[in-house]
Motif scaffolding. Structure first.
Motif, mmCIF file in Angstrom:
data_model
loop_
_atom_site.group_PDB
_atom_site.id
_atom_site.type_symbol
_atom_site.label_atom_id
_atom_site.label_comp_id
_atom_site.label_asym_id
_atom_site.label_seq_id
_atom_site.Cartn_x
_atom_site.Cartn_y
_atom_site.Cartn_z
ATOM 1 N N LYS A 184 46.744 23.574 35.718
ATOM 2 C CA LYS A 184 47.497 24.345 36.701
ATOM 3 C C LYS A 184 48.111 25.577 36.046
ATOM 4 O O LYS A 184 48.739 25.498 34.994
ATOM 5 C CB LYS A 184 48.593 23.480 37.319
ATOM 6 N N GLU A 185 47.904 26.732 36.667
ATOM 7 C CA GLU A 185 48.400 28.035 36.228
ATOM 8 C C GLU A 185 47.849 28.452 34.861
ATOM 9 O O GLU A 185 48.409 29.329 34.200
ATOM 10 C CB GLU A 185 49.926 28.068 36.250
ATOM 11 N N ALA A 186 46.758 27.840 34.420
ATOM 12 C CA ALA A 186 46.122 28.228 33.162
ATOM 13 C C ALA A 186 45.295 29.497 33.371
ATOM 14 O O ALA A 186 44.936 29.847 34.487
ATOM 15 C CB ALA A 186 45.222 27.103 32.647
ATOM 16 N N SER A 187 45.007 30.182 32.306
ATOM 17 C CA SER A 187 44.178 31.374 32.336
ATOM 18 C C SER A 187 42.995 31.149 31.402
ATOM 19 O O SER A 187 43.182 30.736 30.250
ATOM 20 C CB SER A 187 44.999 32.581 31.881
ATOM 21 N N PHE A 188 41.801 31.406 31.891
ATOM 22 C CA PHE A 188 40.594 31.233 31.091
ATOM 23 C C PHE A 188 39.945 32.597 30.906
ATOM 24 O O PHE A 188 39.677 33.295 31.872
ATOM 25 C CB PHE A 188 39.606 30.297 31.794
ATOM 26 N N ASN A 189 39.672 32.979 29.666
ATOM 27 C CA ASN A 189 39.025 34.255 29.373
ATOM 28 C C ASN A 189 37.941 34.039 28.328
ATOM 29 O O ASN A 189 38.102 33.232 27.419
ATOM 30 C CB ASN A 189 40.051 35.258 28.824
ATOM 31 N N ASN A 234 32.932 42.285 46.992
ATOM 32 C CA ASN A 234 32.299 43.028 45.900
ATOM 33 C C ASN A 234 31.230 42.197 45.206
ATOM 34 O O ASN A 234 31.150 42.160 43.972
ATOM 35 C CB ASN A 234 33.351 43.508 44.888
ATOM 36 N N ILE A 235 30.403 41.533 45.987
ATOM 37 C CA ILE A 235 29.318 40.710 45.450
ATOM 38 C C ILE A 235 28.100 41.602 45.265
ATOM 39 O O ILE A 235 27.683 42.301 46.190
ATOM 40 C CB ILE A 235 28.975 39.543 46.407
ATOM 41 N N VAL A 236 27.538 41.588 44.070
ATOM 42 C CA VAL A 236 26.383 42.439 43.778
ATOM 43 C C VAL A 236 25.266 41.612 43.150
ATOM 44 O O VAL A 236 25.506 40.577 42.539
ATOM 45 C CB VAL A 236 26.750 43.596 42.829
ATOM 46 N N ARG A 237 24.066 42.093 43.339
ATOM 47 C CA ARG A 237 22.914 41.540 42.632
ATOM 48 C C ARG A 237 22.590 42.518 41.508
ATOM 49 O O ARG A 237 22.813 43.722 41.635
ATOM 50 C CB ARG A 237 21.728 41.390 43.570
ATOM 51 N N PRO A 238 22.053 42.026 40.404
ATOM 52 C CA PRO A 238 21.706 42.934 39.301
ATOM 53 C C PRO A 238 20.738 44.021 39.752
ATOM 54 O O PRO A 238 19.903 43.796 40.628
ATOM 55 C CB PRO A 238 21.046 42.008 38.277
ATOM 56 N N PHE A 251 40.091 23.770 43.062
ATOM 57 C CA PHE A 251 40.226 25.188 42.736
ATOM 58 C C PHE A 251 41.100 25.920 43.758
ATOM 59 O O PHE A 251 41.029 27.139 43.882
ATOM 60 C CB PHE A 251 38.852 25.870 42.696
ATOM 61 N N VAL A 252 41.940 25.204 44.509
ATOM 62 C CA VAL A 252 42.772 25.826 45.530
ATOM 63 C C VAL A 252 43.610 26.941 44.907
ATOM 64 O O VAL A 252 44.205 26.774 43.843
ATOM 65 C CB VAL A 252 43.671 24.765 46.209
ATOM 66 N N ASN A 253 43.615 28.088 45.558
ATOM 67 C CA ASN A 253 44.352 29.287 45.136
ATOM 68 C C ASN A 253 43.889 29.854 43.800
ATOM 69 O O ASN A 253 44.620 30.590 43.142
ATOM 70 C CB ASN A 253 45.865 29.034 45.095
ATOM 71 N N SER A 254 42.686 29.518 43.372
ATOM 72 C CA SER A 254 42.145 30.078 42.132
ATOM 73 C C SER A 254 41.667 31.503 42.365
ATOM 74 O O SER A 254 41.371 31.905 43.491
ATOM 75 C CB SER A 254 40.954 29.250 41.638
ATOM 76 N N LYS A 255 41.578 32.259 41.321
ATOM 77 C CA LYS A 255 41.064 33.622 41.377
ATOM 78 C C LYS A 255 39.972 33.755 40.330
ATOM 79 O O LYS A 255 40.211 33.485 39.155
ATOM 80 C CB LYS A 255 42.191 34.617 41.089
ATOM 81 N N TRP A 256 38.793 34.115 40.763
ATOM 82 C CA TRP A 256 37.660 34.282 39.850
ATOM 83 C C TRP A 256 37.271 35.756 39.857
ATOM 84 O O TRP A 256 37.056 36.342 40.902
ATOM 85 C CB TRP A 256 36.472 33.459 40.307
ATOM 86 N N GLU A 257 37.153 36.363 38.685
ATOM 87 C CA GLU A 257 36.764 37.761 38.583
ATOM 88 C C GLU A 257 35.765 37.946 37.444
ATOM 89 O O GLU A 257 35.846 37.264 36.427
ATOM 90 C CB GLU A 257 37.978 38.645 38.289
#
Length: 108
Positions: free
Chosen positions: A31-36, A77-81, A50-56
């Motif tokens: 909870k409230e962790a950050s993954f980079n 902002n979903i793109v295909r290569p 994953f409730v309230n998660s943010k994926w970028e």
């Protein structure tokens, strides 16, 4: 605090990672962790919240999502290569693979 003292070096960009390959992680609260700079190729998630998660800036290719509740989820902002066909490409985090196959939604 490191989870492990084991290390692995990413051959594409020289980053050093904690080596948790083939580990089974159960009943953990992030909870409230950050993954980079995470390499999660070939992993699986079950019974995961994953409730309230943010994926970028996620390389999300050849992924199967099944039995998921997505109420209130926003995709933007979903793109295909920009390639004519699937190919190898020198881009960190992609495993040198660009997949331009179509995205499908079934039984939605």
């Amino acid at each position: 605090m490191p989870l492990t003292e084991k290390k692995v070096l990413d051959s594409n960009n020289g980053l050093e990672f904690q080596d948790l390959r083939n580990e089974e992680i159960h009943r953990v609260c992030f909870k409230e962790a950050s993954f980079n700079n995470i390499d999660m190729r070939d992993t699986s998630f079950a019974n995961t919240n994953f409730v309230n998660s943010k994926w970028e800036h996620i390389y999300f290719s050849d992924v199967t999502v099944n039995m998921i509740q997505m109420g209130g989820t926003i995709f933007e902002n979903i793109v295909r290569p920009k390639a004519g066909k699937s190919q190898l490409l020198e881009e960190p985090g992609t495993g040198n693979w660009v997949n331009v196959e179509p995205v499908m939604f079934k039984k939605c």
